[in-house]
Design a protein around this motif. Sequence first.
Motif, PDB file in Angstrom:
ATOM      1  N   LEU A 242       0.823  -0.634  -0.226  1.00  0.00           N
ATOM      2  CA  LEU A 242      -0.255  -0.085   0.408  1.00  0.00           C
ATOM      3  C   LEU A 242       1.240   1.048   0.263  1.00  0.00           C
ATOM      4  O   LEU A 242       1.939   1.450   1.330  1.00  0.00           O
ATOM      5  CB  LEU A 242      -0.672  -0.193   1.312  1.00  0.00           C
ATOM      6  CG  LEU A 242      -1.573   1.352   1.588  1.00  0.00           C
ATOM      7  CD1 LEU A 242      -2.815   0.843   0.085  1.00  0.00           C
ATOM      8  CD2 LEU A 242      -2.826   0.901   2.796  1.00  0.00           C
ATOM      9  N   ASP A 243       0.843   2.041  -1.233  1.00  0.00           N
ATOM     10  CA  ASP A 243       1.572   3.176  -1.388  1.00  0.00           C
ATOM     11  C   ASP A 243       0.628   4.550  -1.800  1.00  0.00           C
ATOM     12  O   ASP A 243       0.349   4.838  -2.887  1.00  0.00           O
ATOM     13  CB  ASP A 243       2.074   3.229  -2.443  1.00  0.00           C
ATOM     14  CG  ASP A 243       3.751   3.855  -2.674  1.00  0.00           C
ATOM     15  OD1 ASP A 243       3.743   5.237  -2.190  1.00  0.00           O
ATOM     16  OD2 ASP A 243       4.295   3.932  -3.571  1.00  0.00           O
ATOM     17  N   GLY A 244       0.705   5.164  -0.510  1.00  0.00           N
ATOM     18  CA  GLY A 244      -1.304   6.095  -0.454  1.00  0.00           C
ATOM     19  C   GLY A 244      -1.655   5.174  -0.966  1.00  0.00           C
ATOM     20  O   GLY A 244      -1.972   4.051   0.129  1.00  0.00           O
ATOM     21  N   PRO A 245      -2.976   6.264  -1.866  1.00  0.00           N
ATOM     22  CA  PRO A 245      -4.302   5.407  -1.890  1.00  0.00           C
ATOM     23  C   PRO A 245      -3.647   4.450  -2.771  1.00  0.00           C
ATOM     24  O   PRO A 245      -5.007   3.149  -2.573  1.00  0.00           O
ATOM     25  CB  PRO A 245      -4.740   6.486  -3.009  1.00  0.00           C
ATOM     26  CG  PRO A 245      -3.643   7.124  -3.163  1.00  0.00           C
ATOM     27  CD  PRO A 245      -2.499   7.117  -2.835  1.00  0.00           C
ATOM     28  N   LEU A 246      -3.120   3.727  -3.467  1.00  0.00           N
ATOM     29  CA  LEU A 246      -3.222   2.459  -4.980  1.00  0.00           C
ATOM     30  C   LEU A 246      -2.096   1.109  -3.739  1.00  0.00           C
ATOM     31  O   LEU A 246      -1.149   1.163  -3.039  1.00  0.00           O
ATOM     32  CB  LEU A 246      -1.428   3.102  -5.504  1.00  0.00           C
ATOM     33  CG  LEU A 246      -1.547   1.956  -6.372  1.00  0.00           C
ATOM     34  CD1 LEU A 246      -2.306   2.208  -7.737  1.00  0.00           C
ATOM     35  CD2 LEU A 246      -0.136   2.155  -7.014  1.00  0.00           C
ATOM     36  N   LEU A 247      -2.922   0.360  -3.647  1.00  0.00           N
ATOM     37  CA  LEU A 247      -2.540  -1.098  -3.432  1.00  0.00           C
ATOM     38  C   LEU A 247      -2.374  -1.909  -4.390  1.00  0.00           C
ATOM     39  O   LEU A 247      -3.199  -2.011  -5.586  1.00  0.00           O
ATOM     40  CB  LEU A 247      -4.362  -2.226  -2.751  1.00  0.00           C
ATOM     41  CG  LEU A 247      -3.774  -3.106  -2.253  1.00  0.00           C
ATOM     42  CD1 LEU A 247      -3.145  -2.900  -1.046  1.00  0.00           C
ATOM     43  CD2 LEU A 247      -5.208  -4.077  -1.604  1.00  0.00           C
ATOM     44  N   THR A 248      -1.411  -2.688  -4.230  1.00  0.00           N
ATOM     45  CA  THR A 248      -0.804  -3.195  -5.572  1.00  0.00           C
ATOM     46  C   THR A 248      -0.370  -4.896  -4.514  1.00  0.00           C
ATOM     47  O   THR A 248       0.228  -5.260  -3.906  1.00  0.00           O
ATOM     48  CB  THR A 248       0.627  -2.902  -6.322  1.00  0.00           C
ATOM     49  OG1 THR A 248       0.270  -1.171  -6.207  1.00  0.00           O
ATOM     50  CG2 THR A 248       1.364  -3.578  -7.094  1.00  0.00           C
ATOM     51  N   GLU A 249      -0.549  -5.603  -5.532  1.00  0.00           N
ATOM     52  CA  GLU A 249      -0.401  -7.380  -5.341  1.00  0.00           C
ATOM     53  C   GLU A 249       0.096  -7.308  -6.313  1.00  0.00           C
ATOM     54  O   GLU A 249      -0.141  -7.806  -7.138  1.00  0.00           O
ATOM     55  CB  GLU A 249      -1.542  -8.012  -5.917  1.00  0.00           C
ATOM     56  CG  GLU A 249      -1.932  -9.101  -4.514  1.00  0.00           C
ATOM     57  CD  GLU A 249      -3.059  -9.941  -4.511  1.00  0.00           C
ATOM     58  OE1 GLU A 249      -3.398 -10.895  -4.724  1.00  0.00           O
ATOM     59  OE2 GLU A 249      -4.224  -9.398  -4.083  1.00  0.00           O
ATOM     60  N   THR A 250       1.370  -7.756  -6.338  1.00  0.00           N
ATOM     61  CA  THR A 250       2.283  -9.065  -7.174  1.00  0.00           C
ATOM     62  C   THR A 250       2.553 -10.808  -6.334  1.00  0.00           C
ATOM     63  O   THR A 250       2.801 -10.890  -5.403  1.00  0.00           O
ATOM     64  CB  THR A 250       3.804  -8.182  -6.750  1.00  0.00           C
ATOM     65  OG1 THR A 250       3.570  -7.211  -7.330  1.00  0.00           O
ATOM     66  CG2 THR A 250       4.598  -8.886  -7.706  1.00  0.00           C
ATOM     67  N   HIS A 251       2.098 -10.869  -7.661  1.00  0.00           N
ATOM     68  CA  HIS A 251       1.722 -12.922  -7.368  1.00  0.00           C
ATOM     69  C   HIS A 251       3.290 -12.978  -7.688  1.00  0.00           C
ATOM     70  O   HIS A 251       4.500 -12.552  -8.223  1.00  0.00           O
ATOM     71  CB  HIS A 251       1.233 -13.172  -8.338  1.00  0.00           C
ATOM     72  CG  HIS A 251       0.068 -12.970  -8.123  1.00  0.00           C
ATOM     73  ND1 HIS A 251      -0.864 -13.204  -6.651  1.00  0.00           N
ATOM     74  CD2 HIS A 251      -0.691 -11.345  -8.191  1.00  0.00           C
ATOM     75  CE1 HIS A 251      -2.192 -12.811  -7.142  1.00  0.00           C
ATOM     76  NE2 HIS A 251      -2.171 -11.660  -7.599  1.00  0.00           N
ATOM     77  N   ALA A 252       3.929 -14.630  -7.135  1.00  0.00           N
ATOM     78  CA  ALA A 252       4.937 -14.782  -7.096  1.00  0.00           C
ATOM     79  C   ALA A 252       5.184 -15.182  -8.846  1.00  0.00           C
ATOM     80  O   ALA A 252       6.691 -15.057  -9.073  1.00  0.00           O
ATOM     81  CB  ALA A 252       5.488 -16.084  -6.762  1.00  0.00           C
ATOM     82  N   ASP A 253       4.740 -15.088  -9.502  1.00  0.00           N
ATOM     83  CA  ASP A 253       5.363 -15.422 -11.699  1.00  0.00           C
ATOM     84  C   ASP A 253       4.913 -14.164 -12.051  1.00  0.00           C
ATOM     85  O   ASP A 253       5.337 -13.871 -13.609  1.00  0.00           O
ATOM     86  CB  ASP A 253       3.796 -16.010 -12.185  1.00  0.00           C
ATOM     87  CG  ASP A 253       2.436 -15.534 -12.048  1.00  0.00           C
ATOM     88  OD1 ASP A 253       2.218 -14.159 -11.806  1.00  0.00           O
ATOM     89  OD2 ASP A 253       1.675 -15.877 -12.289  1.00  0.00           O
ATOM     90  N   GLY A 254       4.633 -12.633 -11.425  1.00  0.00           N
ATOM     91  CA  GLY A 254       5.045 -11.119 -11.415  1.00  0.00           C
ATOM     92  C   GLY A 254       4.474 -10.857 -12.308  1.00  0.00           C
ATOM     93  O   GLY A 254       4.603  -9.618 -12.576  1.00  0.00           O
ATOM     94  N   THR A 255       2.976 -11.627 -11.543  1.00  0.00           N
ATOM     95  CA  THR A 255       2.173 -10.224 -12.265  1.00  0.00           C
ATOM     96  C   THR A 255       1.362  -9.478 -11.200  1.00  0.00           C
ATOM     97  O   THR A 255       1.693  -9.858 -10.269  1.00  0.00           O
ATOM     98  CB  THR A 255       0.441 -12.001 -12.716  1.00  0.00           C
ATOM     99  OG1 THR A 255       0.678 -12.757 -11.968  1.00  0.00           O
ATOM    100  CG2 THR A 255       0.834 -12.453 -14.113  1.00  0.00           C
ATOM    101  N   VAL A 256       0.616  -8.453 -11.526  1.00  0.00           N
ATOM    102  CA  VAL A 256       0.377  -7.127 -11.042  1.00  0.00           C
ATOM    103  C   VAL A 256      -0.587  -7.000 -11.164  1.00  0.00           C
ATOM    104  O   VAL A 256      -1.537  -6.750 -12.640  1.00  0.00           O
ATOM    105  CB  VAL A 256       1.209  -6.040 -11.203  1.00  0.00           C
ATOM    106  CG1 VAL A 256       1.152  -5.089 -10.358  1.00  0.00           C
ATOM    107  CG2 VAL A 256       2.607  -7.032 -11.111  1.00  0.00           C
TER     108      VAL A 256
END
Length: 287
Positions: A242-256
Amino acid sequence: MFETTPFAPDELDAYFRRIGWEGDRRADAATLRGVHLAHSRAIPFENLDPLRGTVPSLAPADLIAKLVRTGRRGGYCYEHNMLLAGVLEALGLGVTLLTARVVLGAQRFEDRPRTHMALLVEVPGDPRPYLADVGFGAPGALLEPVPLTTDVEFHGAGRRHRLVHAPHRGPLRLWVLQAHEAHEAHGESGAGVWRAQYAFTVEPFERPDYEVINWHIATNPRSPFRSRAYVQRSTPGRHLLLDGPLLTETHADGTVERRELTNETEARRVLDEEFGIAVPDGTRLLP
């Protein structure tokens, strides 16, 4: 060599319960790797104290109280790595405190100050020291320690790292930690790329040095940790940021996957349910 007031047995017991470690408590490489990984997955990275105008304490008792006994808080690099250093020393491992320049995204290494804390760990009977770091707030962070060896690829808990040397001015070698990023993380295809995370020398630093750096990072109006929430958690198979309002989910295969949080209620719910963090009263998470 790092020296601190030893943690009491009940404090060590509470720490190992917090990270879910039920393995051996020996001064060996297997214990170092296991504790490092368990810590990285159990205790989130977060900057909520600086965000609400408070300088985090690095006193051992305060680290135990906040990161361990509450069970619902985390901290940033100085808190995480100072806590781990005390635990490793109590187990009989040698610990040297290091500082590093975070160079992720930098054009020149020299443009970044030394504001990150890492650990150099010596295992009895092992000729190689290990780079350990449970407090780097990025998807390229180490989940397991790596031997201080150049040009060797290390695989740890699904992540790939290597250490290289880089030219610089000074009598000590400059080490650079690189993480392998899949191109899928950037919406591309291909074999991926090695990206520098931080650069360091093995010059030892002491607790008073981090008191100064910690105060600077927590209070300087230009510090990113003062202006927005920055929270991360690594679990098997994914990394949440969580960076400010942006929630990023990075999976083990590199997909985001990315989405923007729209209000304080949603942000608090995400920190509670996804990150396992109880947000202190009076904290404003979104701009």
